[in-house]
Design a protein around this motif. Structure first.
Motif, PDB file in Angstrom:
ATOM      1  N   TRP A 102      -4.261 -54.087  -6.289  1.00  0.00           N
ATOM      2  CA  TRP A 102      -5.121 -54.514  -7.385  1.00  0.00           C
ATOM      3  C   TRP A 102      -5.030 -56.033  -7.498  1.00  0.00           C
TER       4      TRP A 102
ATOM      5  N   HIS B  57     -11.484 -62.895 -16.224  1.00  0.00           N
ATOM      6  CA  HIS B  57     -11.462 -62.297 -17.562  1.00  0.00           C
ATOM      7  C   HIS B  57     -11.881 -63.304 -18.635  1.00  0.00           C
TER       8      HIS B  57
ATOM      9  N   ASP C 251     -12.054 -47.675 -17.837  1.00  0.00           N
ATOM     10  CA  ASP C 251     -10.748 -48.352 -17.726  1.00  0.00           C
ATOM     11  C   ASP C 251     -10.714 -49.676 -18.480  1.00  0.00           C
TER      12      ASP C 251
ATOM     13  N   VAL D 211     -11.041 -57.037 -20.082  1.00  0.00           N
ATOM     14  CA  VAL D 211     -10.665 -56.760 -18.688  1.00  0.00           C
ATOM     15  C   VAL D 211     -11.437 -55.520 -18.216  1.00  0.00           C
TER      16      VAL D 211
ATOM     17  N   TRP E  83       3.469 -56.371 -19.738  1.00  0.00           N
ATOM     18  CA  TRP E  83       3.362 -55.105 -18.996  1.00  0.00           C
ATOM     19  C   TRP E  83       2.070 -55.039 -18.190  1.00  0.00           C
ATOM     20  N   PHE E  84       1.050 -55.758 -18.616  1.00  0.00           N
ATOM     21  CA  PHE E  84      -0.201 -55.803 -17.861  1.00  0.00           C
ATOM     22  C   PHE E  84      -0.296 -57.202 -17.274  1.00  0.00           C
ATOM     23  N   ALA E  85      -0.174 -57.261 -15.947  1.00  0.00           N
ATOM     24  CA  ALA E  85       0.015 -58.551 -15.284  1.00  0.00           C
ATOM     25  C   ALA E  85      -1.319 -59.234 -14.990  1.00  0.00           C
TER      26      ALA E  85
ATOM     27  N   PHE F 125      -1.783 -45.732 -17.594  1.00  0.00           N
ATOM     28  CA  PHE F 125      -1.768 -46.007 -16.159  1.00  0.00           C
ATOM     29  C   PHE F 125      -0.756 -47.089 -15.791  1.00  0.00           C
ATOM     30  N   VAL F 126      -0.784 -48.190 -16.495  1.00  0.00           N
ATOM     31  CA  VAL F 126       0.068 -49.334 -16.117  1.00  0.00           C
ATOM     32  C   VAL F 126       1.374 -49.329 -16.925  1.00  0.00           C
TER      33      VAL F 126
ATOM     34  N   GLY G 229     -12.022 -46.734  -8.843  1.00  0.00           N
ATOM     35  CA  GLY G 229     -10.940 -47.616  -8.377  1.00  0.00           C
ATOM     36  C   GLY G 229     -10.940 -47.911  -6.888  1.00  0.00           C
TER      37      GLY G 229
ATOM     38  N   ASP H 284      -6.946 -64.425 -11.258  1.00  0.00           N
ATOM     39  CA  ASP H 284      -7.630 -63.291 -11.887  1.00  0.00           C
ATOM     40  C   ASP H 284      -8.059 -63.651 -13.312  1.00  0.00           C
TER      41      ASP H 284
ATOM     42  N   PRO I 256     -11.150 -53.434 -15.050  1.00  0.00           N
ATOM     43  CA  PRO I 256     -10.431 -53.262 -13.780  1.00  0.00           C
ATOM     44  C   PRO I 256     -11.281 -52.690 -12.641  1.00  0.00           C
ATOM     45  N   ASP I 257     -12.124 -51.697 -12.917  1.00  0.00           N
ATOM     46  CA  ASP I 257     -12.866 -51.098 -11.796  1.00  0.00           C
ATOM     47  C   ASP I 257     -13.967 -52.025 -11.287  1.00  0.00           C
TER      48      ASP I 257
ATOM     49  N   PHE J   2      -6.327 -45.742 -21.681  1.00  0.00           N
ATOM     50  CA  PHE J   2      -6.130 -45.571 -20.239  1.00  0.00           C
ATOM     51  C   PHE J   2      -5.096 -46.527 -19.646  1.00  0.00           C
ATOM     52  N   GLN J   3      -5.209 -47.827 -19.921  1.00  0.00           N
ATOM     53  CA  GLN J   3      -4.287 -48.778 -19.274  1.00  0.00           C
ATOM     54  C   GLN J   3      -2.849 -48.593 -19.752  1.00  0.00           C
TER      55      GLN J   3
ATOM     56  N   ASP K  38     -13.637 -55.209 -11.382  1.00  0.00           N
ATOM     57  CA  ASP K  38     -12.889 -56.250 -10.660  1.00  0.00           C
ATOM     58  C   ASP K  38     -12.446 -55.763  -9.282  1.00  0.00           C
TER      59      ASP K  38
END
Ligand code: FO1
Length: 322
Positions: A68, A100, A38, A47, A89-91, A155-156, A11, A96, A49-50, A151-152, A52
């Protein structure tokens, strides 16, 4: 530089050191091996994330205040999604989203994650290789006292609130390294490997869970070092310290070093970089078989990132000659 360096990263903390290394090393002298644990599918989109975070950090596209996503972001898609009572919940920001959508489309057309990552990086002007550790599915699952969370979701959606009891890396047992990662680690001129100051449990361990990667590290003659993500008993960002408490791992840089272990004792590392705040830990760590270097590891700005990159490169050079 006497040969290429491989940096393992996850991250935001890892991406900061990556930015410093990029300032010092030419593209042929630096390869990033990136966590994909992730990754997840959200609204049909793949997606990563890492990948990105690294892509946006190295291209100057990251939103450094939010921590992020992309800078200059707008949220019309998310607002419209909310209008349908969709999962917000996941923006996913409008800019961005392009990353994706393109990635998902290319994967559906048969491209490897490595190939589509290279395409995105080239388009944003990143010249250093950003290599997902594997093109195979590998997903981090957080085990809690109750349910196991992707994980997400942990985490999120749950904001890292559930207490962690352990981790699973689904798919790791079948995952192969990519040919690009294999080649980078098998390079006879390899000058060193650095584990960036990323979360050891959920950013670096999913990479190490790929057996082929772990074997390649064990076989490599070049020095392997890690930079502590813990400074003065706390993480600069993220849930590393909370996880250490919950797992019963000493919440200190020594806890991180012990987690990876010294190569001489059957572990992974030849050397460990401590923050100056934690200099008192140096002697004890050296008795475990690690070479230790004390540096200013908090990276507030680009100068700090480059200074830490210089220290990492000097440490690797000293380990090569010792
Ligand atoms: N992190 C958040 O805390 N909230 C989000 O809504 C969020 C969305 C998001 C979208 C795309 C992307 O690539 C990353 C995103 N992140 C978000 C960051 C990310 O999930 C985590 O920081 C990492 O997985 C941990 O390294």
């Amino acid at each position: 530089m006497s040969g290429p360096i491989v940096a393992l990263t996850g991250g935001v903390g890892g991406a900061k050191l990556a930015r410093g290394l990029v300032a010092r090393l030419a593209p042929e002298d630096l390869h990033f091996v990136v966590n994909v644990g992730d990754d997840f599918e959200h609204l049909g989109l793949h997606v990563s994330p890492d990948l990105d975070t690294l892509l946006y950090t190295l291209s100057g596209e990251s939103d450094t205040e939010r921590g992020w996503g992309r800078r200059g972001e707008s949220w019309q898609f998310l607002d419209a999604l909310r209008g349908y009572d969709g999962p917000d919940w996941f923006a996913l920001g409008d800019r961005d989203l392009a990353t994706h959508v393109l990635r998902t489309h290319a994967l559906a057309e048969g491209a490897r994650l490595t190939e589509v990552t290279a395409r995105l990086a080239t388009a944003l002007g990143v010249r250093h290789a950003m290599l997902p550790v594997t093109d195979d599915p590998l997903r981090t699952v957080i085990e809690t006292g109750g349910e196991a969370l992707p994980f997400q979701h942990y985490f999120v959606r749950e904001r890292c609130a559930p207490a962690v009891t352990g981790f699973r890396f689904d798919g790791a047992e079948r995952a192969r390294c990519t040919p690009e990662v294999r080649a980078a680690l098998a390079d006879p001129d390899l000058a060193g490997v650095v584990l960036c100051p990323s979360n050891p449990f959920v950013s670096i361990d999913p990479i190490l869970a790929v057996a082929e990667l772990r074997a390649a590290l064990a076989a490599c003659a070049a020095p392997i070092i890690a930079v502590s993500p813990i400074i003065g008993g706390d993480a600069v960002k993220g849930p590393t310290a909370k996880m250490m408490d919950e797992l019963g791992v000493p919440r200190s840089a020594a806890g991180v070093a012990g987690h990876y272990g010294a190569r001489s004792g059957g572990g992974l590392l030849d050397g460990f970089v401590l923050d100056a705040t934690d200099a008192a830990l140096q002697q004890d760590l050296e008795t475990t078989g690690l070479a230790v270097r004390v540096e200013q590891t908090l990276m507030r700005d680009l100068d700090d990132r480059i200074a830490l990159a210089d220290a990492v490169l000097a440490f690797l050079a000293s380990l090569r000659t010792s």
